[in-house]
Design a protein around this motif. Structure first.
Motif, mmCIF file in Angstrom:
data_model
loop_
_atom_site.group_PDB
_atom_site.id
_atom_site.type_symbol
_atom_site.label_atom_id
_atom_site.label_comp_id
_atom_site.label_asym_id
_atom_site.label_seq_id
_atom_site.Cartn_x
_atom_site.Cartn_y
_atom_site.Cartn_z
ATOM 1 N N ALA A 65 0.849 -1.221 -0.005
ATOM 2 C CA ALA A 65 -0.132 0.135 -0.053
ATOM 3 C C ALA A 65 0.920 1.392 -0.024
ATOM 4 O O ALA A 65 0.498 2.358 -0.822
ATOM 5 C CB ALA A 65 -1.121 0.083 1.430
ATOM 6 N N GLY A 66 1.895 1.316 0.703
ATOM 7 C CA GLY A 66 2.912 2.421 0.747
ATOM 8 C C GLY A 66 3.488 2.570 -0.849
ATOM 9 O O GLY A 66 3.578 3.569 -1.130
ATOM 10 N N SER A 67 3.632 1.432 -1.323
ATOM 11 C CA SER A 67 4.368 1.521 -2.737
ATOM 12 C C SER A 67 3.291 2.376 -3.648
ATOM 13 O O SER A 67 3.579 3.184 -4.473
ATOM 14 C CB SER A 67 4.823 0.286 -3.154
ATOM 15 O OG SER A 67 5.890 -0.161 -2.128
ATOM 16 N N LEU A 71 3.459 5.939 -5.652
ATOM 17 C CA LEU A 71 3.372 6.232 -7.105
ATOM 18 C C LEU A 71 2.000 6.888 -7.521
ATOM 19 O O LEU A 71 1.880 7.135 -8.541
ATOM 20 C CB LEU A 71 3.354 4.652 -7.729
ATOM 21 C CG LEU A 71 4.628 3.921 -7.555
ATOM 22 C CD1 LEU A 71 4.423 2.437 -8.178
ATOM 23 C CD2 LEU A 71 5.651 4.797 -8.290
ATOM 24 N N GLY A 72 1.398 7.118 -6.495
ATOM 25 C CA GLY A 72 0.245 7.802 -6.781
ATOM 26 C C GLY A 72 -1.242 7.112 -7.260
ATOM 27 O O GLY A 72 -2.079 7.413 -7.952
ATOM 28 N N ARG A 73 -0.851 5.582 -7.233
ATOM 29 C CA ARG A 73 -1.961 4.694 -7.687
ATOM 30 C C ARG A 73 -2.818 4.364 -6.507
ATOM 31 O O ARG A 73 -2.306 3.994 -5.319
ATOM 32 C CB ARG A 73 -1.470 3.297 -8.202
ATOM 33 C CG ARG A 73 -0.065 3.586 -9.142
ATOM 34 C CD ARG A 73 -0.891 4.076 -10.732
ATOM 35 N NE ARG A 73 0.084 4.601 -11.709
ATOM 36 C CZ ARG A 73 0.625 3.569 -12.665
ATOM 37 N NH1 ARG A 73 0.252 2.048 -12.095
ATOM 38 N NH2 ARG A 73 1.481 3.715 -13.417
ATOM 39 N N LEU A 74 -4.195 4.496 -6.746
ATOM 40 C CA LEU A 74 -5.192 4.304 -5.661
ATOM 41 C C LEU A 74 -4.871 4.752 -4.305
ATOM 42 O O LEU A 74 -4.637 4.226 -3.224
ATOM 43 C CB LEU A 74 -5.479 2.716 -5.585
ATOM 44 C CG LEU A 74 -5.779 1.864 -6.808
ATOM 45 C CD1 LEU A 74 -6.028 0.446 -6.530
ATOM 46 C CD2 LEU A 74 -7.016 2.373 -7.153
ATOM 47 N N PRO A 75 -4.516 6.089 -4.440
ATOM 48 C CA PRO A 75 -3.829 6.643 -3.037
ATOM 49 C C PRO A 75 -4.828 6.650 -1.940
ATOM 50 O O PRO A 75 -4.387 6.362 -0.719
ATOM 51 C CB PRO A 75 -3.679 8.071 -3.436
ATOM 52 C CG PRO A 75 -4.659 8.369 -4.768
ATOM 53 C CD PRO A 75 -4.687 7.063 -5.309
ATOM 54 N N LEU A 80 -5.961 4.180 3.296
ATOM 55 C CA LEU A 80 -6.953 3.303 4.082
ATOM 56 C C LEU A 80 -6.474 2.096 4.548
ATOM 57 O O LEU A 80 -6.467 1.537 5.852
ATOM 58 C CB LEU A 80 -8.311 3.325 3.364
ATOM 59 C CG LEU A 80 -9.197 2.499 4.226
ATOM 60 C CD1 LEU A 80 -9.755 3.643 5.555
ATOM 61 C CD2 LEU A 80 -10.473 2.487 3.368
ATOM 62 N N ALA A 81 -5.831 1.302 3.749
ATOM 63 C CA ALA A 81 -4.950 -0.227 3.984
ATOM 64 C C ALA A 81 -4.187 0.094 4.972
ATOM 65 O O ALA A 81 -3.693 -0.446 5.949
ATOM 66 C CB ALA A 81 -4.677 -0.702 2.749
ATOM 67 N N ILE A 82 -3.109 1.208 4.659
ATOM 68 C CA ILE A 82 -2.117 1.432 5.789
ATOM 69 C C ILE A 82 -2.639 1.669 7.241
ATOM 70 O O ILE A 82 -2.075 1.602 8.201
ATOM 71 C CB ILE A 82 -1.478 2.667 5.348
ATOM 72 C CG1 ILE A 82 -0.565 2.484 3.852
ATOM 73 C CG2 ILE A 82 -0.467 3.323 6.349
ATOM 74 C CD1 ILE A 82 0.289 3.578 3.239
#
Length: 220
Positions: A65-67, A71-75, A80-82
């Motif tokens: 999720a941090g990656s 990258l700005g993908r599904l931020p 939220l997952a983090i």
């Protein structure tokens, strides 16, 4: 994406990725620290009765999720997952129970850093990049649907009224047409009667004239 977001997201994601990878590779110490939290949530969330596996999985989720956040993908989903895995990946150590002043300061600094990371991730979950949020779009769609329903009801009421008015006009026109037809029929009947009477009178006159001629032709 603005320049600020391009810079801020990787900066926020870097320590999260590092902690997620570390937890996934070395889950033992983190599992011990996260046991109080896991004991409370394992039952309601139906988690496996294996703290090491749960902590390792949470670390992997945080790293991925941090990656994606960097990258700005599904931020928003990544943030939220983090936040969801933070209680396991970033467990709160009771620094206030530490007797050694130096260790207490270190644990307190770690605690404050963890709070900062979670706060940043929380902000990322509501960052819509200037676009309307889902809640706003939902309220707008609900208002639009209510307005459309109200207009449809008004149109239906107007249509019913128009139908009633048209029906009354049609009935009135039909009555007028019937009266006019009856009037014309009456006029036609009177004309026919007068014409028939005229023809009968003419025939009677011819008959009387023929009778007089016949009497005149008889010898005296």
């Amino acid at each position: 994406m603005t320049i600020v977001r391009r810079v801020a997201r990787p900066l926020l994601a870097a320590p999260l990725i590092q902690s997620g990878v570390d937890v996934a590779r070395h889950p033992g110490p983190h599992a011990e620290a996260a046991k109080p939290v896991l004991n409370q949530v394992s039952g309601p969330l139906r988690l496996p009765n294996d703290p090491v596996m749960v902590v390792r999985s949470a670390g992997a989720v945080t790293a991925v999720a941090g990656s994606l956040l960097a990258l700005g993908r599904l931020p928003r989903l990544s943030a939220l997952a983090i936040v969801a895995t933070a209680p396991v990946v970033q467990p709160v150590e009771p620094f206030w129970k530490e007797k050694d002043p130096e260790l207490r300061r270190q644990k307190q600094a770690t605690f404050v850093k963890t709070l900062g990371l979670i706060g940043g991730a929380l902000l990322a979950t509501v960052d819509t990049e200037g676009k309307p949020s889902v809640a706003y779009r939902g309220r707008k769609a609900r208002k639009a649907a209510t307005l459309a329903l109200h207009e449809a009801r008004e149109d239906a009421a107007e249509s019913v009224t128009a139908v009633k008015v048209s029906g009354r006009k049609a009935a009135k026109q039909a009555r007028r047409s019937a009266k006019q037809a009856a009037k014309e029929a009456g006029k036609t009947s009177r004309r026919s009667r007068r014409k028939a009477e005229k023809i009968a009178a003419q025939q009677a006159a011819r008959a009387q004239k023929a009778a007089r001629k016949g009497r005149a032709a008889l010898p005296v």
